[in-house]
Design a protein around this motif. Structure first.
Motif, PDB file in Angstrom:
ATOM      1  N   TYR A  49      -7.251  -0.199 -14.703  1.00  0.00           N
ATOM      2  CA  TYR A  49      -8.417  -0.480 -13.816  1.00  0.00           C
ATOM      3  C   TYR A  49      -9.727  -0.861 -14.375  1.00  0.00           C
ATOM      4  O   TYR A  49     -10.287  -1.774 -14.071  1.00  0.00           O
ATOM      5  CB  TYR A  49      -8.614   0.854 -12.724  1.00  0.00           C
ATOM      6  N   ARG A  55      -3.096   3.348 -15.503  1.00  0.00           N
ATOM      7  CA  ARG A  55      -3.408   2.784 -14.617  1.00  0.00           C
ATOM      8  C   ARG A  55      -5.024   3.389 -14.552  1.00  0.00           C
ATOM      9  O   ARG A  55      -5.905   2.580 -14.741  1.00  0.00           O
ATOM     10  CB  ARG A  55      -3.108   2.697 -12.975  1.00  0.00           C
ATOM     11  N   ASP A  86      -4.413  -1.701  -7.569  1.00  0.00           N
ATOM     12  CA  ASP A  86      -3.538  -2.554  -8.395  1.00  0.00           C
ATOM     13  C   ASP A  86      -3.669  -3.975  -7.355  1.00  0.00           C
ATOM     14  O   ASP A  86      -3.880  -4.783  -7.722  1.00  0.00           O
ATOM     15  CB  ASP A  86      -2.406  -2.111  -8.644  1.00  0.00           C
TER      16      ASP A  86
END
Length: 493
Positions: A162, A157, A98
């Protein structure tokens, strides 16, 4: 104009150590050195390691700001090691993905003061598809079935974030033929390292840090019948086996048609062999789906009757070997792979039973139980719920459980649209033979991973996730690369 208009008198120019006479430079340098000295004096070796790590981090950030493409390469490398390193240095290493993605956008922002940011390069139907998916995942915050915001944050995520952040970056920064060649080299080297680490576990056993991970719960899924399921430095054996199988398919295709460069062809052959070896020693039967479907897609894309017949004979032979013979039954790896062809296998029947239970539960929940409701995140944040205590055993079943039938339908549409686009570009648009083979390899690799993701939660985990996102961008961007190559060829002639 004077011949000496650009001349600089060396006696009027401060260079080297003379620059430190400037207090604006001298004072900060002395302050930093003082802090470093105090940290090392107070904390000893740990202080030295912390200081060295800090300096390396600053250097890395500076390098990425100077050349953001370095951040893309680091992202690919990090994808391979980010889960395994946590066994040696416990920390939330997943958040480094991240942080790096955000850092790349910040670097682009500051680059924009001097050069116009090429946002137009990210304009693609692929960007639109993943943005719609990200939007749906954000709307899941309002799902009345969702019971944990923390579970949503951690799970979304790998499911969407992503993908959404990285794909525009690749379109802008990693979009040339040279970048594609670099991608294959980096992928190949890391894949070989993965198999070497896996072979060390297979042949000599795990190290103390890996043993601790097994003792803390990993053994439940990685020690079966007193036999280790090899996981290398990946998150688990399923991810290791599928990822190495993908490398075997992709680099096998590249090796098959690579001409001229003997060293590069030898490298591709080596990666393919190491990849299939990694698949075999992983003990992951679902990984065999990667070469199975990847091979079928390859035969379709080549449109060559001779290759189609040879491939069909090979495929039938493999099926007969596993499904209708007992050859090699004494070998644990072959024995485990063989169970993938048995419809009466106990594990397969358990999966079907779980899916039947989920079907009844989700019948009245078209938006699912909320992102993060299942799997590890469900067990961690909402362990009392039905979904947290029902194994999904599949990436698609997890998507279905978390986001409902609506989410699953869109997600499958998105994946098949991407795969279809890559296939159409190979069949009808790309003229350059080398590029056509490269995109064929990526398309076949993606098809194989899509198939393997039915048996395991492969697609959204690292490194498969980041490899897929890069592959998708080149599959979509390949006609533009082909056009640039043809234009350059015309200009040369």
């Amino acid at each position: 104009m004077s011949l000496f208009s650009n001349y600089t008198n060396p006696f009027e120019f401060n260079a080297g150590s003379s620059r430190f006479t400037n207090l604006n430079i001298l004072v900060p340098v002395l302050a930093i050195l003082t802090v470093i000295t105090v940290v090392i004096a107070k904390m000893g070796v740990i202080g030295f390691v912390i200081t060295l790590s800090f300096l390396m981090l600053i250097s890395l950030v500076y390098a990425i700001f100077q050349n953001p493409k370095m951040g893309i390469i680091l992202l690919i490398v990090l994808g391979f090691f980010v889960t395994g390193i946590a066994r040696y240095i416990p920390a939330p290493w997943g958040l480094s993905i991240d942080g790096l993605l955000v850092l790349l956008y910040v670097a682009l922002f500051f680059k924009g003061f001097a050069n116009k940011i090429p946002w137009h390069k990210a304009k693609s139907s692929l960007t639109l598809l993943v943005s719609i998916w990200m939007g749906y995942i954000i709307l899941q915050l309002g799902n009345p079935e969702a019971q944990s915001l923390e579970a949503w944050f951690y799970a979304m995520r790998g499911v969407a974030l992503y993908q959404w952040l990285s794909i525009p970056l690749f379109f802008m920064l990693f979009n040339k033929q040279k970048d594609l060649n670099t991608f294959f080299v980096i992928w190949g080297i890391l894949s070989i390292l993965g198999t070497l680490k896996g072979f060390q576990q297979f042949q000599f056993g795990v190290d103390p840090f890996e043993q601790k991970w097994l003792d803390q719960g990993g053994a439940e899924t990685h020690i079966l019948f007193a036999k280790l399921r090899v996981f290398s430095f990946f998150s688990d054996a399923g991810q290791f086996g599928a990822s190495q199988a993908q490398a075997g398919v992709v680099f096998g295709i590249l090796a098959l048609f690579k001409k001229g460069n003997i060293k590069l062809r030898a490298f591709f052959i080596s990666v393919a062999l190491f990849g299939f070896l990694g698949m075999l020693i992983s003990g992951t039967r679902g990984a065999i789906a990667v070469p199975a479907l990847g091979g079928i897609v390859f035969l379709i894309l080549r449109k060559n009757l001779k290759i189609l017949l040879l491939g069909a004979i090979l495929g039938i032979s493999v099926y007969v070997f596993f499904a209708h013979t007992n050859i090699g039954q004494n070998n644990a790896e072959i024995r485990r792979m063989r169970t993938a062809f048995d419809p009466n296998d106990a594990s397969f029947q358990v999966r079907l039973a779980n899916q039947k239970k989920l079907k009844g539960y989700l019948a009245s929940r078209p938006f699912g139980g909320g992102v993060g409701a299942t799997g590890n995140w469900g067990q961690r944040f909402t362990p009392h719920t039905f979904l947290a205590n029902t194994a999904t055993d599949s990436w698609y079943v997890m998507i279905w459980s978390d986001t409902g039938v609506i989410g699953l339908m869109y997600y499958l549409f998105m994946l098949f649209f991407i795969l279809f686009t890559g296939a159409c570009n190979v069949l009808f648009k790309i003229k350059d033979e080398n590029l056509k083979i490269q995109i064929t390899a990526l398309t076949c690799g993606m098809a194989g991973i899509m198939m393997a993701s039915y048996g395991n939660g492969v697609f959204g985990q690292m490194p498969t996730g980041i490899l897929m996102y890069v592959s998708m961008v080149f599959m979509f961007n390949s006609p533009q690369i082909d056009a640039r190559k043809r234009k350059a060829s015309i200009q040369l002639h």
